[in-house]
Write a protein that holds these residues in place. Structure first.
Motif, short mmCIF file in Angstrom:
data_model
loop_
_atom_site.label_atom_id
_atom_site.label_comp_id
_atom_site.label_asym_id
_atom_site.label_seq_id
_atom_site.Cartn_x
_atom_site.Cartn_y
_atom_site.Cartn_z
N LEU A 196 0.84 -1.19 -0.38
CA LEU A 196 -0.30 0.33 0.09
C LEU A 196 0.88 0.85 0.31
O LEU A 196 0.61 2.66 -0.91
CB LEU A 196 -0.67 -0.19 0.89
CG LEU A 196 -1.87 -1.01 1.27
CD1 LEU A 196 -2.47 -0.46 2.21
CD2 LEU A 196 -3.02 -1.58 -0.09
N CYS A 197 1.84 1.16 1.15
CA CYS A 197 3.15 2.30 0.51
C CYS A 197 3.66 2.70 0.11
O CYS A 197 3.39 3.82 -0.66
CB CYS A 197 4.21 2.15 1.49
SG CYS A 197 3.78 2.19 3.51
N LEU A 198 3.56 1.90 -1.80
CA LEU A 198 4.33 1.93 -2.90
C LEU A 198 3.02 2.27 -3.76
O LEU A 198 3.53 2.95 -4.38
CB LEU A 198 4.82 0.87 -3.53
CG LEU A 198 5.78 -0.16 -2.74
CD1 LEU A 198 6.63 -1.87 -3.13
CD2 LEU A 198 7.36 0.77 -2.60
N LEU A 199 1.59 2.24 -3.25
CA LEU A 199 1.02 2.71 -3.96
C LEU A 199 0.65 3.65 -3.79
O LEU A 199 0.04 4.93 -4.16
CB LEU A 199 -0.35 1.77 -4.47
CG LEU A 199 -0.59 -0.09 -4.62
CD1 LEU A 199 -1.50 -0.85 -4.61
CD2 LEU A 199 0.25 0.10 -5.73
N ALA A 202 3.46 5.75 -6.30
CA ALA A 202 2.84 5.88 -7.04
C ALA A 202 1.64 7.47 -7.45
O ALA A 202 1.79 7.47 -8.22
CB ALA A 202 2.59 4.29 -7.56
N THR A 203 0.91 7.17 -6.90
CA THR A 203 -0.58 8.56 -6.74
C THR A 203 0.35 9.86 -6.13
O THR A 203 0.14 10.54 -7.03
CB THR A 203 -1.82 7.96 -5.33
OG1 THR A 203 -1.75 6.47 -5.21
CG2 THR A 203 -2.18 9.03 -5.40
N HIS A 204 1.22 9.91 -5.20
CA HIS A 204 2.00 11.13 -5.01
C HIS A 204 2.75 12.03 -6.16
O HIS A 204 2.88 12.85 -6.90
CB HIS A 204 2.62 11.26 -3.94
CG HIS A 204 3.61 12.15 -3.46
ND1 HIS A 204 3.23 12.85 -2.15
CD2 HIS A 204 4.62 12.70 -3.49
CE1 HIS A 204 3.59 14.32 -2.44
NE2 HIS A 204 4.89 13.66 -2.96
N LEU A 205 3.60 10.27 -6.93
CA LEU A 205 3.87 11.24 -7.82
C LEU A 205 3.16 11.26 -9.33
O LEU A 205 3.44 12.28 -10.03
CB LEU A 205 5.13 9.98 -8.64
CG LEU A 205 6.27 9.70 -7.47
CD1 LEU A 205 7.21 8.33 -8.08
CD2 LEU A 205 7.27 11.44 -7.50
N TRP A 206 2.21 10.80 -8.87
CA TRP A 206 1.33 11.17 -10.67
C TRP A 206 0.29 12.32 -10.17
O TRP A 206 -0.25 13.44 -11.07
CB TRP A 206 0.25 10.14 -10.67
CG TRP A 206 0.84 8.83 -10.64
CD1 TRP A 206 1.74 8.40 -11.52
CD2 TRP A 206 0.32 7.42 -11.42
NE1 TRP A 206 2.56 7.16 -12.74
CE2 TRP A 206 1.00 6.59 -12.04
CE3 TRP A 206 -1.05 6.44 -11.45
CZ2 TRP A 206 1.31 5.35 -12.57
CZ3 TRP A 206 -1.37 5.00 -11.69
CH2 TRP A 206 -0.26 5.12 -12.17
N ASP A 215 -8.66 10.22 -9.90
CA ASP A 215 -8.18 9.81 -11.54
C ASP A 215 -6.69 8.82 -11.21
O ASP A 215 -6.24 7.30 -12.23
CB ASP A 215 -7.75 10.80 -12.39
CG ASP A 215 -9.16 11.63 -12.95
OD1 ASP A 215 -10.25 10.53 -12.57
OD2 ASP A 215 -8.92 12.20 -13.16
N ALA A 216 -5.64 8.59 -10.49
CA ALA A 216 -4.51 8.63 -9.99
C ALA A 216 -5.13 6.72 -9.61
O ALA A 216 -4.55 5.85 -9.64
CB ALA A 216 -3.06 9.26 -9.02
N ARG A 217 -5.69 6.85 -8.50
CA ARG A 217 -6.19 5.77 -8.04
C ARG A 217 -6.80 4.90 -8.92
O ARG A 217 -6.29 3.42 -8.80
CB ARG A 217 -6.74 6.51 -6.64
CG ARG A 217 -6.00 6.86 -5.68
CD ARG A 217 -6.69 6.39 -4.58
NE ARG A 217 -6.03 7.21 -2.87
CZ ARG A 217 -4.60 6.64 -2.81
NH1 ARG A 217 -4.39 6.44 -2.88
NH2 ARG A 217 -4.17 8.15 -1.48
N GLU A 218 -7.74 4.99 -9.53
CA GLU A 218 -7.72 4.30 -10.35
C GLU A 218 -7.52 4.20 -11.60
O GLU A 218 -7.50 2.97 -11.96
CB GLU A 218 -9.86 5.17 -10.93
CG GLU A 218 -10.59 5.36 -10.15
CD GLU A 218 -10.88 4.01 -9.21
OE1 GLU A 218 -11.32 2.91 -10.86
OE2 GLU A 218 -11.32 3.70 -8.56
N ALA A 219 -6.48 4.76 -11.48
CA ALA A 219 -5.69 4.09 -13.09
C ALA A 219 -4.48 3.08 -12.84
O ALA A 219 -4.90 2.31 -13.68
CB ALA A 219 -4.58 5.41 -13.91
N MET A 220 -4.56 3.04 -11.57
CA MET A 220 -3.31 2.06 -10.95
C MET A 220 -3.98 0.77 -10.85
O MET A 220 -3.25 -0.50 -10.83
CB MET A 220 -2.89 2.50 -9.97
CG MET A 220 -3.25 2.03 -8.65
SD MET A 220 -3.34 2.73 -7.65
CE MET A 220 -2.35 4.34 -7.21
#
Length: 312
Positions: A196-199, A202-206, A215-220
């Protein structure tokens, strides 16, 4: 097969739970569905215990107003699962004394079974029974538990009884040696909370490049689920994708430069994970070790000196 005697647990013991949280709720329901009798749930949180008991046939509730109250649970069941917080395990064990033919088992992945040693003074057995499962507190946790691995630590005959119980509720029993629960539990964190921390990273960078968080969370999710499905089918090294899998040091260089420009520890985290990706890539047939060496040199400036690639 365990042949019951006056001093051994029945092959199919009656069950009780001390603690009425998510783990107790799911395990008690799974046990009942598998044909085990869950006789009693004990807790200081009487409403939580009543909620669990209401879903089980003829299950009693034992209120715990004082620590000494919990010992009465052994008049009602043969095998007691201790589903309390790690900090409470030792205190509970001091107030419990299962007799020969009874057992006390904790469900912690991080605490050693030895914490329960005070409970053996009257001849009972102790053990550990840790499901490798994320208990979400949902109504279907018991059903979703099926297929999970459960790590068991206990001496005979309790070990065989717990192994059978794990199989009966649809889980896969595993064993770990005494004294190794810290490394085992740390590994479990990588497959659960650290994922979850890695996700989140990813969300932070997007978000940093302008994507709305929703949108970032749905895209992953297609990316995440596709990766997990591939790993299950082809193994971790076989599912590896991205620049490390291709030996593309140039892309890795540009990644680290872009992340370093953001400040914080983004480039360090990326570089440490890149070392792990290199480790996986080297396991592949015909791995391009020269290209992987070049990638390792690329990320080296962003990695603390105490974390060489050989530790990956």
């Amino acid at each position: 097969m365990v042949i019951p005697t006056a001093n051994s647990l029945p092959a199919r013991p009656t069950l009780g739970f001390i603690g009425a949280g998510r783990v107790a709720r799911a395990l008690a329901k799974a046990a009942s569905d598998a044909g085990y009798r869950v006789e009693v749930v004990a807790s200081r949180r009487i409403e939580s215990a009543q909620h669990i008991a209401s879903t089980l046939p003829e299950c009693a509730v034992l209120p715990l107003e004082r620590p000494g109250d919990m010992h009465a649970i052994f008049s009602r069941a043969d095998l007691i699962f201790l589903t309390v917080s790690d900090d409470a395990l030792a205190d509970c064990a001091a107030h419990l004394a299962p007799q020969a033919g009874q057992a006390l088992v904790h469900c912690s992945g991080a605490s050693e079974v030895g914490l329960l040693a005070p409970a053996t003074r009257s001849g009972g057995q102790i053990g550990g029974f840790h499901p490798l499962f994320l208990f979400a507190g949902l109504d279907d946790d018991a059903a979703r538990l099926s297929g999970s691995a459960i790590t068991i630590e206990a001496e005979a005959p309790l070990n065989e009884i717990l192994q059978r119980f794990a199989s009966d509720i649809g889980c896969r029993p595993l064993s770990i040696p005494a004294g190794e629960r810290m490394r085992y539990h740390a590994g479990a964190n990588y497959a659960a909370s650290f994922l979850l921390c890695l996700l989140d990273e990813a969300t932070h960078l997007w978000k940093a490049v302008g994507l709305p968080e929703s949108d970032a969370r749905e895209a992953m999710w297609p990316l995440v689920m596709g990766t997990l499905n591939a790993a299950r089918e082809r193994g971790l090294s076989g599912a590896l994708a991205g620049p490390v899998s291709r030996g593309d040091a140039g892309i890795v260089t540009r990644h680290t430069e872009a992340l370093a420009a953001m400040g914080g520890n983004h480039a360090t985290l990326y570089s440490l994970l890149t070392l792990r990706a290199i480790h996986l890539a080297r396991q592949r047939p015909n791995a391009d070790n020269a290209a992987l060496d070049a990638i390792a040199r690329t990320v080296a400036p962003y990695i603390p000196p105490a974390t060489p690639e050989r530790d990956a």
